[in-house]
Motif scaffolding. Sequence first.
Motif, PDB file in Angstrom:
ATOM      1  N   ALA A   1       2.623  -0.166  -8.968  1.00 44.46           N
ATOM      2  CA  ALA A   1       3.063  -0.918  -7.787  1.00 44.46           C
ATOM      3  C   ALA A   1       2.908  -2.416  -8.022  1.00 44.46           C
ATOM      4  O   ALA A   1       3.742  -3.224  -7.589  1.00 44.46           O
ATOM      5  CB  ALA A   1       2.263  -0.489  -6.563  1.00 44.46           C
TER       6      ALA A   1
ATOM      7  N   VAL B   1       6.965   4.358  -5.806  1.00 42.33           N
ATOM      8  CA  VAL B   1       6.196   3.359  -6.556  1.00 42.33           C
ATOM      9  C   VAL B   1       7.079   2.503  -7.456  1.00 42.33           C
ATOM     10  O   VAL B   1       6.698   1.390  -7.842  1.00 42.33           O
ATOM     11  CB  VAL B   1       5.090   4.052  -7.382  1.00 42.33           C
TER      12      VAL B   1
ATOM     13  N   CYS C   1       8.570  -1.159  -5.537  1.00 42.44           N
ATOM     14  CA  CYS C   1       7.648  -1.997  -4.767  1.00 42.44           C
ATOM     15  C   CYS C   1       8.082  -3.457  -4.703  1.00 42.44           C
ATOM     16  O   CYS C   1       7.538  -4.235  -3.906  1.00 42.44           O
ATOM     17  CB  CYS C   1       6.241  -1.892  -5.340  1.00 42.44           C
TER      18      CYS C   1
ATOM     19  N   THR D   1      -6.109   7.547  -2.442  1.00 44.83           N
ATOM     20  CA  THR D   1      -5.513   6.237  -2.160  1.00 44.83           C
ATOM     21  C   THR D   1      -5.951   5.729  -0.793  1.00 44.83           C
ATOM     22  O   THR D   1      -6.110   4.524  -0.595  1.00 44.83           O
ATOM     23  CB  THR D   1      -3.977   6.296  -2.250  1.00 44.83           C
TER      24      THR D   1
ATOM     25  N   THR E   1       6.645   4.346  -0.488  1.00 41.29           N
ATOM     26  CA  THR E   1       6.541   5.747  -0.895  1.00 41.29           C
ATOM     27  C   THR E   1       7.089   5.949  -2.304  1.00 41.29           C
ATOM     28  O   THR E   1       6.707   6.896  -2.983  1.00 41.29           O
ATOM     29  CB  THR E   1       7.296   6.672   0.089  1.00 41.29           C
TER      30      THR E   1
ATOM     31  N   TYR F   1       0.812  -1.207   0.000  1.00 45.21           N
ATOM     32  CA  TYR F   1       0.000   0.000   0.000  1.00 45.21           C
ATOM     33  C   TYR F   1       0.852   1.267   0.000  1.00 45.21           C
ATOM     34  O   TYR F   1       2.010   1.262   0.413  1.00 45.21           O
ATOM     35  CB  TYR F   1      -0.940   0.016   1.214  1.00 45.21           C
ATOM     36  N   TYR F   2       0.251   2.352  -0.480  1.00 47.51           N
ATOM     37  CA  TYR F   2       0.928   3.647  -0.563  1.00 47.51           C
ATOM     38  C   TYR F   2       0.927   4.296   0.814  1.00 47.51           C
ATOM     39  O   TYR F   2      -0.124   4.695   1.328  1.00 47.51           O
ATOM     40  CB  TYR F   2       0.190   4.529  -1.569  1.00 47.51           C
TER      41      TYR F   2
ATOM     42  N   HIS G   1      -1.577  -1.356  -4.488  1.00 50.46           N
ATOM     43  CA  HIS G   1      -2.427  -0.173  -4.468  1.00 50.46           C
ATOM     44  C   HIS G   1      -2.824   0.318  -5.854  1.00 50.46           C
ATOM     45  O   HIS G   1      -3.927   0.811  -6.050  1.00 50.46           O
ATOM     46  CB  HIS G   1      -1.722   0.949  -3.702  1.00 50.46           C
TER      47      HIS G   1
END
Length: 423
Positions: free
Chosen positions: A314, A287, A290, A258, A285, A250-251, A310
């Motif tokens: 990613a 992308v 990932c 988001t 943070t 996840y971001y 997300h």
Amino acid sequence: MKKKILSLVLTGVMAASLAACGGAATSSTASTASKAASTAASTAASVAASTAASTATSVAASTAASTAASTAASTTTSTSSGDSEIKSTGPNGEAGVNANTITLTDDEIAKVKAGNYTAAICMHYGGNDWSTSQIAGLTDEFNKLGIKIVATTDANFSAEQQVSDIETVMAKNPNIIVSIPTDATATVDAYQKAADAGIKLVFMDNVPKGFTAGKNYVSCVSADNYGNGMAAAKLLAESLGGKGKIGTIYYDVDFFVTNQRYKGFKDELAAEYPDVKIVDEEGFTDVNSCNVQADAMLTAHPDVQGIWAHWDVACEGLLSSIKAANRTDIKVSTCDLGNNIAKEIALGNVVGLGAQMPYDQGVAEAKLAAYAMLGKEAPAYVVAPAMSVDKSNIADAYKAVYHIDPPDWLNAALKGQDVSIAS
């Protein structure tokens, strides 16, 4: 006779709802009636809902409604999102208004053309398919309206760069700026200076802190991110048979849309799939890295059976890690129909996603800019409905999202051929 036909139509729609096994499920706070409607409309029964909703009480249209309900009962996903129930609310809690309702008359278009207005587009990031499609929608609609684009900028996720971009485009004296804040706090002063100069602001996805629609800006246009998170959760959970251990990539930044997407994903699992357990959450943070989070998850939880990322870029890093670890047994879902992930869905490497409609969002943003030039009242928060996408409807979904025919590489992937996207 009319009552009998209407009864058959409603029965068909109910059957479609049962066959779809819940569509894209509602949030835990939705009413029973809303839940039933959403179930029928979100995925498989979307075609039935959009037809039956407007024709169920008409004898002349009853055959079409029954046919639509029958079609929905034999499929598992939606090929249209236009009339789906909006799940997301705006940055200030506003109810979402369907983007399809933002329209202009011929006379209004003529008045806008006569104004010889100009616009600038200030993106947070321009290096993905979502941004490209947004800009395409804006460009096409601005061209129809006779509004000239005088600048398009890319902040590359830097708030400082975006502030500079806004100052630069202000020197061109545009009537309109369409933008997505890279940072809702750090960009406040720059956007306020533009508003104070009389420039009309239309936002994508998020608005600066403390801004109010109708005062500081015209409107904000977004995807139904909560609904897209729900769709991705349902697709992943169903691929696991409704139970199993999953992880999320996840971001890890406080960004409005988001956050909504992640909440929709989690809420859907909690409400409808309690036997699907999130055993690891890895935040990112950057992308473009990932695979680091994915590698850590696969090492710490080798028993993980599914992973959600997300958004599409990613997910590309996640897929790289999965392939490197020879863990192609892991089910994957995400959000946003980028080209690379579209191909992975067609090849069977991603079970599906909740798709935004960026081109349609761009069209709505341009129309709302025209509203401002006309002095026409605009809704505060406008939403392009969510779309559930898997292999069974990927070709139709691609056309709906990008407004072009499915490319040759996608058709080849559906036949099991992993050809280059450039082909």
